[in-house]
Design an enzyme around this catalytic site. Structure first.
Site, mmCIF file in Angstrom:
data_model
loop_
_atom_site.group_PDB
_atom_site.id
_atom_site.type_symbol
_atom_site.label_atom_id
_atom_site.label_comp_id
_atom_site.label_asym_id
_atom_site.label_seq_id
_atom_site.Cartn_x
_atom_site.Cartn_y
_atom_site.Cartn_z
ATOM 1 N N SER A 1 90.738 39.029 -35.618
ATOM 2 C CA SER A 1 90.795 40.038 -36.683
ATOM 3 C C SER A 1 91.415 39.424 -37.927
ATOM 4 O O SER A 1 92.234 38.503 -37.832
ATOM 5 C CB SER A 1 91.643 41.233 -36.243
ATOM 6 O OG SER A 1 91.809 42.163 -37.308
ATOM 7 N N TYR B 1 100.265 44.491 -32.428
ATOM 8 C CA TYR B 1 98.811 44.305 -32.511
ATOM 9 C C TYR B 1 98.465 43.128 -33.419
ATOM 10 O O TYR B 1 97.688 42.245 -33.039
ATOM 11 C CB TYR B 1 98.131 45.574 -33.016
ATOM 12 C CG TYR B 1 96.661 45.361 -33.290
ATOM 13 C CD1 TYR B 1 95.750 45.310 -32.233
ATOM 14 C CD2 TYR B 1 96.177 45.185 -34.591
ATOM 15 C CE1 TYR B 1 94.398 45.082 -32.471
ATOM 16 C CE2 TYR B 1 94.837 44.959 -34.833
ATOM 17 C CZ TYR B 1 93.952 44.915 -33.769
ATOM 18 O OH TYR B 1 92.623 44.675 -34.014
#
Length: 277
Positions: free
Chosen positions: A137, A150
């Site tokens: 990501s 995260y």
């Protein structure tokens, strides 16, 4: 066209994972798809309608037992493409989060992913053939205030993918890192982030993100950041100090900022609500 080749796709019940599985099916791959929810069977049914050969496994890939169950479901068949997409998110301030949920993010995104890649990738290296896609990501480029664990997990995956690709340079095994930005999936609802700016903002289309990732793995490309906005954001992240990036991220992920966006950004009269995720 890789007719008869075999792909394993994780996190494939919804979102980017399901769209990656659709890309594989259209390209002629036989499929083994996995997720930790019963919806994986529904996804398998949808894929079979198009003529794909699909086996579905419901398994908790945050555990070694779940990964072993998925690996056993290959029944010794050579995996031509592994699309390691399974992952979970978690919003809100670190000290307000339940530790069991924190642990699940780490175990799913990092430990389970690494274990699965190690099991399948070892076989690929022995055969000197195979493709691996890791869903990282652009979140891995910045300190994720109010998404600290995260973003940290995605920073690990981004780094791991590039390192693994270098180790395998000169072999018949390629590693590709897919690095999307915020995408229209179930992610933000499941991560309890629908009270944030990023949770309520317009997002990228999951099918377009998956298509870019699939094209990248099939061409052996090392990495792909999807979307012009995300490319700019990732480039800027390489230039700004970490403290500045952390403050910028707070504006997206702090629930307080999300409330402001909802209050002052109502939908236009007559417009339909966006699908959130």
């Amino acid at each position: 066209m890789p007719n008869g080749q075999f792909a394993v796709v994780t996190g494939a019940s919804t979102g980017i994972g399901l769209e990656l599985a659709r890309c594989c099916a259209r390209a002629g791959f036989d499929l083994l798809i996995a997720a930790d929810e019963p919806a994986i069977e529904t996804a398998a049914g949808e894929l079979r309608v198009g003529g794909a050969k699909v086996v579905a496994v419901q398994a908790d890939l945050s555990t070694t037992e779940g990964v072993d169950r998925l690996y056993a479901a290959t029944e010794g068949r050579a995996v031509d493409a592994l699309l390691a997409n399974a992952g979970v998110g978690l919003g809100h301030a670190f000290f307000d989060q339940d530790f069991n949920r924190i642990r699940r993010v780490i175990d799913t995104n990092i430990t389970g992913s690494v274990y699965l890649i190690h099991r399948v990738g070892t076989d690929m290296r022995q055969r000197n053939a195979g493709r691996i896609l890791i869903t990282g990501s652009i979140a891995g480029f910045m300190p994720g205030s109010f998404q600290a664990v995260y973003n940290g997990s995605k920073a690990f995956l981004d780094s791991f993918a590039f390192a693994l690709r270098e180790e395998l340079r000169g072999t018949g095994v390629t590693v590709t890192c897919l690095m999307p930005g915020a995408t229209e999936t179930e992610f933000f609802r499941r991560a309890d982030m629908m009270d944030t700016s990023v949770g309520t903002a317009r997002k990228d289309d999951a099918a377009e993100v998956a298509k870019a990732g699939f094209d990248a793995i099939m061409s052996g490309k090392g990495d792909i950041v999807t979307g012009i906005k995300n490319k700019i954001q990732s480039a800027v992240a390489n230039l700004l100090p970490s403290g500045v990036l952390a403050r910028q991220h707070r504006k997206m992920a702090d629930p307080g900022h999300g409330e402001v966006v909802v209050r002052f950004s109502p939908r236009r009269p007559g417009s339909s609500p966006r699908r959130r995720g």
